[in-house]
Design an enzyme around this catalytic site. Structure first.
Site, PDB file in Angstrom:
ATOM      1  CD  GLU A   1      -3.125  -0.925   2.137  1.00 14.89           C
ATOM      2  OE1 GLU A   1      -2.860  -0.421   3.233  1.00 14.89           O
ATOM      3  OE2 GLU A   1      -4.251  -1.324   1.830  1.00 14.89           O
TER       4      GLU A   1
ATOM      5  CG  HIS B   1      -8.820   6.572   1.785  1.00 13.29           C
ATOM      6  ND1 HIS B   1      -8.910   6.380   0.435  1.00 13.29           N
ATOM      7  CD2 HIS B   1      -8.150   5.507   2.269  1.00 13.29           C
ATOM      8  CE1 HIS B   1      -8.320   5.234   0.124  1.00 13.29           C
ATOM      9  NE2 HIS B   1      -7.850   4.693   1.222  1.00 13.29           N
TER      10      HIS B   1
ATOM     11  NE  ARG C   1      -4.311   5.710   3.133  1.00 15.47           N
ATOM     12  CZ  ARG C   1      -4.897   4.857   3.944  1.00 15.47           C
ATOM     13  NH1 ARG C   1      -5.381   5.274   5.082  1.00 15.47           N
ATOM     14  NH2 ARG C   1      -4.997   3.597   3.611  1.00 15.47           N
TER      15      ARG C   1
ATOM     16  CG  HIS D   1      -9.747   6.935   5.841  1.00 11.00           C
ATOM     17  ND1 HIS D   1     -10.784   6.052   5.648  1.00 11.00           N
ATOM     18  CD2 HIS D   1      -8.618   6.182   5.895  1.00 11.00           C
ATOM     19  CE1 HIS D   1     -10.300   4.818   5.587  1.00 11.00           C
ATOM     20  NE2 HIS D   1      -8.998   4.866   5.754  1.00 11.00           N
TER      21      HIS D   1
ATOM     22  NE  ARG E   1      -4.497   5.452   8.903  1.00  8.89           N
ATOM     23  CZ  ARG E   1      -5.241   4.506   8.333  1.00  8.89           C
ATOM     24  NH1 ARG E   1      -5.285   3.304   8.857  1.00  8.89           N
ATOM     25  NH2 ARG E   1      -5.953   4.770   7.268  1.00  8.89           N
TER      26      ARG E   1
HETATM   27  C1  LIG Z   1     -13.500   2.310   5.272  1.00  6.49           C
HETATM   28  C2  LIG Z   1     -12.305   2.139   6.166  1.00  6.49           C
HETATM   29  C3  LIG Z   1     -11.256   1.327   5.764  1.00  6.49           C
HETATM   30  C4  LIG Z   1     -10.132   1.176   6.581  1.00  6.49           C
HETATM   31  N1  LIG Z   1      -9.124   0.322   6.193  1.00  6.49           N
HETATM   32  C5  LIG Z   1      -8.087   0.094   7.036  1.00  6.49           C
HETATM   33  C6  LIG Z   1      -7.096  -0.873   6.723  1.00  6.49           C
HETATM   34  O1  LIG Z   1      -7.147  -1.540   5.703  1.00  6.49           O
HETATM   35  N2  LIG Z   1      -6.082  -1.053   7.611  1.00  6.49           N
HETATM   36  C7  LIG Z   1      -5.977  -0.349   8.774  1.00  6.49           C
HETATM   37  O2  LIG Z   1      -5.029  -0.559   9.535  1.00  6.49           O
HETATM   38  N3  LIG Z   1      -6.927   0.554   9.098  1.00  6.49           N
HETATM   39  C8  LIG Z   1      -7.977   0.791   8.271  1.00  6.49           C
HETATM   40  N4  LIG Z   1      -8.938   1.696   8.620  1.00  6.49           N
HETATM   41  C9  LIG Z   1      -8.858   2.357   9.918  1.00  6.49           C
HETATM   42  C10 LIG Z   1      -9.228   1.350  10.996  1.00  6.49           C
HETATM   43  O3  LIG Z   1     -10.315   0.585  10.552  1.00  6.49           O
HETATM   44  C11 LIG Z   1      -9.598   2.022  12.293  1.00  6.49           C
HETATM   45  O4  LIG Z   1      -8.681   2.996  12.632  1.00  6.49           O
HETATM   46  C12 LIG Z   1      -9.642   0.989  13.412  1.00  6.49           C
HETATM   47  O5  LIG Z   1     -10.498  -0.055  13.045  1.00  6.49           O
HETATM   48  C13 LIG Z   1     -10.097   1.619  14.700  1.00  6.49           C
HETATM   49  O6  LIG Z   1     -10.340   0.602  15.612  1.00  6.49           O
HETATM   50  P1  LIG Z   1     -10.877   0.988  17.045  1.00  6.49           P
HETATM   51  O7  LIG Z   1     -11.074  -0.282  17.780  1.00  6.49           O
HETATM   52  O8  LIG Z   1     -10.010   2.010  17.647  1.00  6.49           O
HETATM   53  O9  LIG Z   1     -12.277   1.723  16.753  1.00  6.49           O
HETATM   54  P2  LIG Z   1     -13.582   1.223  15.973  1.00  6.49           P
HETATM   55  O10 LIG Z   1     -13.320  -0.014  15.231  1.00  6.49           O
HETATM   56  O11 LIG Z   1     -14.127   2.360  15.242  1.00  6.49           O
HETATM   57  O12 LIG Z   1     -14.558   0.874  17.173  1.00  6.49           O
HETATM   58  C14 LIG Z   1     -15.069   1.906  17.983  1.00  6.49           C
HETATM   59  C15 LIG Z   1     -16.186   1.329  18.823  1.00  6.49           C
HETATM   60  O13 LIG Z   1     -16.608   2.270  19.799  1.00  6.49           O
HETATM   61  C16 LIG Z   1     -18.021   2.325  19.831  1.00  6.49           C
HETATM   62  N5  LIG Z   1     -18.414   3.636  20.360  1.00  6.49           N
HETATM   63  C17 LIG Z   1     -18.138   4.860  19.846  1.00  6.49           C
HETATM   64  N6  LIG Z   1     -18.656   5.816  20.629  1.00  6.49           N
HETATM   65  C18 LIG Z   1     -19.265   5.188  21.667  1.00  6.49           C
HETATM   66  C19 LIG Z   1     -20.000   5.612  22.797  1.00  6.49           C
HETATM   67  N7  LIG Z   1     -20.269   6.896  23.053  1.00  6.49           N
HETATM   68  N8  LIG Z   1     -20.489   4.681  23.651  1.00  6.49           N
HETATM   69  C20 LIG Z   1     -20.280   3.363  23.424  1.00  6.49           C
HETATM   70  N9  LIG Z   1     -19.613   2.894  22.356  1.00  6.49           N
HETATM   71  C21 LIG Z   1     -19.107   3.798  21.499  1.00  6.49           C
HETATM   72  C22 LIG Z   1     -18.421   2.073  18.397  1.00  6.49           C
HETATM   73  O14 LIG Z   1     -19.774   1.691  18.291  1.00  6.49           O
HETATM   74  C23 LIG Z   1     -17.431   0.962  18.032  1.00  6.49           C
HETATM   75  O15 LIG Z   1     -17.885  -0.276  18.508  1.00  6.49           O
HETATM   76  C24 LIG Z   1     -10.059   1.859   7.803  1.00  6.49           C
HETATM   77  C25 LIG Z   1     -11.120   2.680   8.209  1.00  6.49           C
HETATM   78  C26 LIG Z   1     -12.243   2.821   7.398  1.00  6.49           C
HETATM   79  C27 LIG Z   1     -13.361   3.697   7.849  1.00  6.49           C
END
Ligand SMILES: Cc1cc2nc3c(=O)[nH]c(=O)nc-3n(C[C@H](O)[C@H](O)[C@H](O)COP(=O)(O)OP(=O)(O)OC[C@H]3O[C@@H](n4cnc5c(N)ncnc54)[C@H](O)[C@@H]3O)c2cc1C
Length: 518
Positions: free
Chosen positions: A114, A231, A277, A338, A373
């Site tokens: 990537e 993105h 990016r 993103h 990032r």
């Molecule tokens: C379309 C897309 C593609 C991506 N592709 C990649 C990739 O290929 N590789 C990579 O490394 N990263 C990628 N990313 C980034 C990556 O997916 C995220 O940064 C990562 O998944 C974040 O994980 P997390 O556990 O921190 O948060 P999240 O996976 O966003 O989880 C957050 C959680 O908190 C909960 N939440 C939020 N607010 C509250 C609240 N007030 N009360 C209770 N619960 C709450 C949500 O419901 C969710 O369950 C991508 C992101 C997107 C949007």
């Protein structure tokens, strides 16, 4: 009001929250509070995969250097080294849990490439990496009796005792419309990002910046919030909802082109369509402005449809459903908000500036991403710092668990579902448009000052409204979006020079080398 006492309260069920929950269940009772269905997260949408040094020809130093280069010299090297060097162990654990990483021929795992990576090192599960990981983690977590899930529970605020230690959270049970108080020994913010504060975003509806707002209201330090990654390529179509066209497609040879098929990225960077990016997003934005076009295109037509369908099934199918055969036609794309590179300041153990409060995953700022990032480093960051937090909690359990989790005396307002949804939606949409136009891919001080005054007005309006109206999820998420936007604007105004994802228009030079046109 319902009350739950727990040892470890985890807010959020993405890769960070779930992987910590699974490990921390060996230390005590774990409550996972999540505002929608458990799987609803940014994690679920990740396509590309997870970066990790796996190939013998690759090495840690190269991954570290690539991360530091993408971060525009603003990363915390210690955090980057920790993440890169522990990545293979974390990936091995995921594989042992049953994550079905795509393999190729005799090689155990197929490694994709990537933007910004100098070597093939992206482990993936076809182009649905996040979904596959999320499913495995949910299944595992649900099988552990020490973990209790609270779905459709919206965390509204953090609780602290008189010694400034975090003692839990106030939560809205949105299905039963009642307040739920969680008293915990350790509280973990794993609430993900804030893409929804922008009009164009790849993020799902849950990404309203709740964690940043809650942390800020509780007095925690936040850092680097000006660094919002856009993105370069989300699908430009009225029914696409910000659907992401993964960088992996460019890694596979697809090129960014103008409507007439002319390639333009080599003008901006020697890596062409695979440049970092921020540079790709800005270059697209510049071309769109220059040619007065609503989008640019990705050309993947040098590949056969079977090949594209096999490698990128969800992209192929999504485009096909919308009437675009990507093996024959150009794919219309635009940049979209993103990823939040900054967040709640956390040390190498995920510990924030408030005792007994941890922040892991996208909501945190560990210094790994700096000003920008590197692709596929965020799932990895979530995994690595969840593990760090677990080890820290395990080591310091006696001290951490000594916190007094007694009930605070707070008079909670009555919860009302009937508050004006339409007006809230209208305000949200105004806010998102304002952030896109004034605090977006390119910024200038004049517009930022206007944005600041608009957001302060919104803040006053909401405070007034909150005092008169009853609490509900819509109003709280609007409040959180406003608070998060204000933090982004204020950080952006403080950063006078262009750096990484933060680009100030009035200063014409972004980088010192002459590969980039500003
Ligand atoms: C379309 C897309 C593609 C991506 N592709 C990649 C990739 O290929 N590789 C990579 O490394 N990263 C990628 N990313 C980034 C990556 O997916 C995220 O940064 C990562 O998944 C974040 O994980 P997390 O556990 O921190 O948060 P999240 O996976 O966003 O989880 C957050 C959680 O908190 C909960 N939440 C939020 N607010 C509250 C609240 N007030 N009360 C209770 N619960 C709450 C949500 O419901 C969710 O369950 C991508 C992101 C997107 C949007």
């Amino acid at each position: 009001m319902k009350k739950t006492k727990t040892d470890i309260l985890i807010l959020g069920s993405g890769i960070a929250g779930l992987s910590l929950a699974i490990k921390a269940s060996s230390l005590g009772k774990v409550s996972v509070v999540t505002k929608a269905a458990c799987s609803e997260s940014n994690t679920r949408l990740a396509q590309g995969g997870i970066a990790c040094v796996w190939d013998e020809q690759d090495n840690f130093l190269k991954h570290i250097e690539d991360t530091l280069t993408a971060g525009a010299g603003h990363c915390k090297r210690e955090a980057v080294e920790l993440m890169v060097k522990t990545a293979p162990q974390r990936i091995q654990e995921l594989a042992e849990l049953g994550v079905p990483f795509t393999s190729s021929g005799s090689k155990k795992f197929e490694l994709g490439r990537e933007g910004g990576h100098s070597h093939n090192r992206i482990l993936h599960i076809d182009d649905q990496s996040g979904m596959a990981i999320e499913n495995v983690l949910i299944e595992k977590a649900r099988s552990i009796t020490n973990i209790e899930f609270f779905e459709y529970h919206f965390a509204a605020g953090l609780l602290k005792d008189e010694n400034n230690k975090c003692t839990g959270a106030v939560v809205l049970d949105t299905k039963n419309t009642e307040m739920h108080l969680f008293n915990s020994k350790v509280t973990v913010l794993a609430t993900g990002g804030a893409g929804q504060v922008y009009e164009q975003t790849t993020n799902p509806l849950i990404a309203t910046g709740d964690g940043y707002a809650m942390a800020s209201l509780a007095g925690a330090k936040l850092k680097d919030m000006e660094f919002v990654q856009f993105h370069p390529t989300s699908l430009f179509h009225p029914q696409a909802n910000g659907f992401l066209i993964s960088e992996a497609l460019r890694g596979f040879g697809a090129e960014l082109v103008l409507p007439d098929g002319t390639m333009f990225m080599k003008k901006y960077h020697k890596l062409g369509s695979l440049a970092p990016r921020d540079i790709v997003s800005r270059s697209i934005f510049t071309e769109m402005k220059k040619h007065q076009i609503p989008c640019v295109y990705l050309d993947a037509t040098s590949h056969k449809s079977e090949e594209l369908l096999k490698k990128f099934p969800s992209i192929y199918k999504m485009c096909f459903q919308l009437g675009i055969d990507i093996s024959e036609e150009l794919i219309p794309v635009v940049p979209s908000a993103h990823y939040m590179c900054g967040g709640v300041l956390a040390d190498l153990n995920g510990l924030t500036s408030i005792e007994n409060l941890f922040a892991i995953g996208e909501v945190s700022c560990t210094g790994v991403h700096g000003a920008n990032r590197l692709a596929s480093n965020s799932l990895l960051e979530g995994l690595v710092f969840a593990d760090q937090a677990f080890k820290y909690i395990r080591k310091n359990r006696t001290e951490l668990f000594a916190v007094n989790a007694s009930d605070p005396c707070i008079d909670y307002p009555y919860l009302d579902k009937q508050a004006d949804k339409r007006e809230i939606e209208y305000l949200k949409s105004d806010l998102r448009k304002m952030m896109w136009e004034k605090v977006g891919i390119t910024r200038n001080t004049k517009e930022l000052i206007v944005a600041k005054s608009i957001i302060e007005e919104s803040e006053n309006r909401i405070a007034n409204w909150l005092s008169k109206n009853t609490l509900n999820e819509d109003l709280l998420s609007l409040r959180n979006m406003v608070i998060t936007s204000k933090i982004i604007i204020e950080s952006t105004l403080k950063r006078k020079e262009s750096m990484g994802t933060h680009f100030i228009e009035e200063k014409k030079i972004l980088y010192k080398n002459d590969q980039i046109l500003a």
